[in-house]
Design a protein around this motif. Structure first.
Motif, short mmCIF file in Angstrom:
data_model
loop_
_atom_site.label_atom_id
_atom_site.label_comp_id
_atom_site.label_asym_id
_atom_site.label_seq_id
_atom_site.Cartn_x
_atom_site.Cartn_y
_atom_site.Cartn_z
N PRO A 196 0.85 -1.01 0.02
CA PRO A 196 -0.24 0.08 -0.05
C PRO A 196 0.69 1.06 -0.27
O PRO A 196 1.78 1.15 0.41
CB PRO A 196 -0.82 -0.21 1.17
CG PRO A 196 0.11 -0.84 2.25
CD PRO A 196 0.79 -1.83 1.33
N ASN A 197 0.22 2.30 -0.43
CA ASN A 197 1.08 3.63 -0.24
C ASN A 197 0.77 4.24 1.11
O ASN A 197 -0.48 4.63 1.27
CB ASN A 197 0.55 4.41 -1.51
CG ASN A 197 1.27 5.93 -1.58
OD1 ASN A 197 2.10 6.23 -0.77
ND2 ASN A 197 0.60 6.84 -2.37
N VAL A 198 1.57 4.46 1.64
CA VAL A 198 1.31 4.95 3.06
C VAL A 198 2.17 6.36 3.54
O VAL A 198 2.19 7.04 4.69
CB VAL A 198 2.00 4.02 4.17
CG1 VAL A 198 1.06 2.68 4.23
CG2 VAL A 198 3.34 3.72 4.02
N ALA B 133 -0.18 4.09 9.10
CA ALA B 133 0.70 3.29 8.12
C ALA B 133 1.04 1.96 8.50
O ALA B 133 0.95 0.87 7.73
CB ALA B 133 2.22 4.11 8.27
N LEU B 134 1.24 1.72 10.06
CA LEU B 134 1.32 0.02 10.62
C LEU B 134 0.10 -0.73 10.25
O LEU B 134 0.07 -1.80 9.56
CB LEU B 134 1.59 0.10 12.02
CG LEU B 134 2.90 0.76 12.18
CD1 LEU B 134 3.12 0.80 13.88
CD2 LEU B 134 4.19 -0.18 11.66
N TYR B 135 -1.01 0.00 10.42
CA TYR B 135 -2.44 -0.67 10.14
C TYR B 135 -2.54 -1.19 8.59
O TYR B 135 -2.91 -2.15 8.41
CB TYR B 135 -3.53 0.37 10.46
CG TYR B 135 -4.80 -0.17 10.12
CD1 TYR B 135 -5.43 -0.97 11.17
CD2 TYR B 135 -5.44 -0.03 9.09
CE1 TYR B 135 -6.80 -1.81 10.75
CE2 TYR B 135 -6.92 -0.46 8.76
CZ TYR B 135 -7.59 -1.40 9.64
OH TYR B 135 -8.58 -1.89 9.37
N ALA B 136 -2.13 -0.22 7.82
CA ALA B 136 -2.10 -0.50 6.30
C ALA B 136 -1.25 -1.58 5.96
O ALA B 136 -1.53 -2.55 5.16
CB ALA B 136 -2.07 0.86 5.50
N MET B 137 0.08 -1.45 6.42
CA MET B 137 1.13 -2.49 6.12
C MET B 137 0.51 -3.71 6.59
O MET B 137 0.71 -4.72 5.92
CB MET B 137 2.26 -1.92 6.62
CG MET B 137 3.03 -0.82 5.72
SD MET B 137 3.41 -1.43 3.89
CE MET B 137 4.15 -0.16 3.32
N GLU B 138 0.17 -3.78 7.75
CA GLU B 138 0.04 -5.07 8.25
C GLU B 138 -1.20 -5.96 7.86
O GLU B 138 -1.50 -6.93 7.85
CB GLU B 138 -0.22 -4.88 9.76
CG GLU B 138 1.08 -4.56 10.70
CD GLU B 138 0.97 -4.23 12.04
OE1 GLU B 138 -0.16 -4.24 12.64
OE2 GLU B 138 2.01 -4.02 12.74
N ASN B 139 -2.31 -4.99 7.45
CA ASN B 139 -3.32 -5.50 6.98
C ASN B 139 -3.22 -6.10 5.39
O ASN B 139 -3.78 -6.71 4.90
CB ASN B 139 -4.55 -4.54 6.92
CG ASN B 139 -5.43 -4.60 7.89
OD1 ASN B 139 -6.33 -5.27 8.13
ND2 ASN B 139 -5.03 -3.73 9.10
N ALA B 140 -2.11 -5.53 4.89
CA ALA B 140 -1.78 -6.05 3.47
C ALA B 140 -0.72 -7.15 3.64
O ALA B 140 -0.43 -7.76 2.46
CB ALA B 140 -1.06 -5.07 2.76
N GLY B 141 -0.23 -7.52 4.89
CA GLY B 141 0.43 -8.86 5.10
C GLY B 141 2.04 -8.59 5.25
O GLY B 141 2.68 -9.65 5.08
#
Length: 372
Positions: free
Chosen positions: A321-323, A331-339
């Motif tokens: 994702p683009n954070v 940012a952590l939420y987005a990255m972790e949800n993308a795996g």
């Protein structure tokens, strides 16, 4: 409340060669020890029992009976105490020769905010077991009315005046009103007395001033940079009050009627996120919103360009994702949800990410997020 006289009573006091005549209200707002001591001495000097007796009557000399152990016992000196001297009344007038915990002091300030009704602090409202209520606790009234409505009204005006005209005027917020009192005390170093120059700075008050909902006290012992309550403890009070105000939407008027962003009229840009969550927050704030994607695609429902646009963030597993521009939590939420596993460097907002957005990579791949 112990003054008992009109706020227009004139005092002949000299503070740094300015304002040779102050009202009691002005002396209180400017935190004048001379003014308060002269007032108490004038009205209670011949009958100190009336002054100290009122403190006992309010319940200030008794423990609050807290729900947690370890409460200290207060001590309010009386004229029949062995240590009573000719200076005791004068020094008690501005906070010395008595012992009160910060919570006991706050209880008194809270009584002023509560129109004279003094209640004991309540830590636990209810005990539950497996979802069922075992026991409820109600607020305990210590004193139904510590002073007349007229006297309480005067105290409320004086405490509000501290924030508009006195030692706390630099702490006032343009978004809400507050009332309080700065405090600066020198602490004794055991038997060595006050030679060590150790201080305690404090600020106690409540907000909003016209309809109080929160009361708070900040006490800082041995401050390093300065020691006056208004410059040391006051800013902490303001920062905490700002945080409480920002999170309690019941204190806010509708967005259109309240100038929330004092630096400009534009609503802050909304970062990528959940469509439903964004719409819910905007609805609670009273802000009209529109999906930016619908504007780009010329959706017929997006004709109102006065609405605040937001971007929907869709995070797919295995797609970076683009954070950039996000805060750390988002940012952590987005990255972790993308795996992906994120390593963080710096503070602030994301300015760079080691993996380019849009790449398809194996879940669990490490990515470096840099903030500035």
């Amino acid at each position: 409340m112990v003054l008992g006289k009109s706020l227009d009573t004139r005092l002949k006091i000299h503070i740094h060669q300015r304002n040779p005549k102050w009202t009691i209200k002005e002396a209180f707002e400017e935190s004048s020890n001379v003014g308060v001591a002269k007032t108490i001495g004038t009205h209670y000097g011949k009958n100190p029992e009336k002054f100290t007796g009122k403190l006992h009557e309010w319940g200030m000399a008794k423990p609050l009976g807290l729900q947690i152990p370890g409460e200290a016992n207060p001590w309010v000196k009386m004229p029949d105490s062995r240590s009573w001297s000719k200076l005791s009344l004068v020094q008690m007038a501005y906070g010395y020769e008595l012992k009160l915990t910060p919570l006991q002091t706050l209880t008194l300030f809270n009584a002023v905010a509560n129109d004279g009704k003094m209640v004991a602090p309540l830590f636990v409202k209810e005990i539950q077991h497996l979802g069922s209520t075992v026991k409820k606790f109600e607020a305990r009234v210590i004193n139904k009315q510590i002073a007349s409505k007229e006297a309480i009204g005067k105290m409320q005006k004086m405490m509000a005046g501290v924030m508009t005209e006195g030692t706390g005027k630099r702490l006032r917020s343009p978004l809400y009103t507050s009332a309080g009192k700065t405090g600066t005390a020198q602490m004794a170093d055991g038997a060595r007395g006050y030679g060590a120059r150790r201080y305690q700075s404090s600020f106690a008050g409540y907000f909003p001033a016209e309809n109080p909902k929160y009361s708070m006290i900040v006490v800082i012992r041995n401050p390093r940079n300065g020691y006056y309550g208004g410059s040391v403890a006051g800013p902490v009070f303001r920062e905490l009050a700002d945080m409480v105000y920002a999170n309690d939407l019941s204190l806010h008027k509708t967005f259109n009627n309240r100038q929330v962003n004092v630096s400009g009229s534009k609503v802050p840009y909304t970062l990528r996120g959940s469509k439903d969550a964004t719409a819910k927050v905007y609805q609670m704030l009273g802000v009209q919103s529109v999906n930016w994607n619908s504007i780009v695609e010329s959706d017929k429902d997006s004709s109102d360009h006065t609405a605040q646009a937001f971007t929907v963030g869709e995070f797919k597993e295995g797609v970076v994702p683009n954070v950039k521009g996000m805060g750390l939590v988002d940012a952590l939420y987005a990255m972790e949800n993308a795996g992906f596993k994120a390593t963080v460097r710096g503070k602030g907002k994301v300015v760079n990410q080691s993996l380019a957005a849009g790449q398809r990579l194996k879940p669990g791949t490490n990515v470096l997020i840099e903030l500035n």
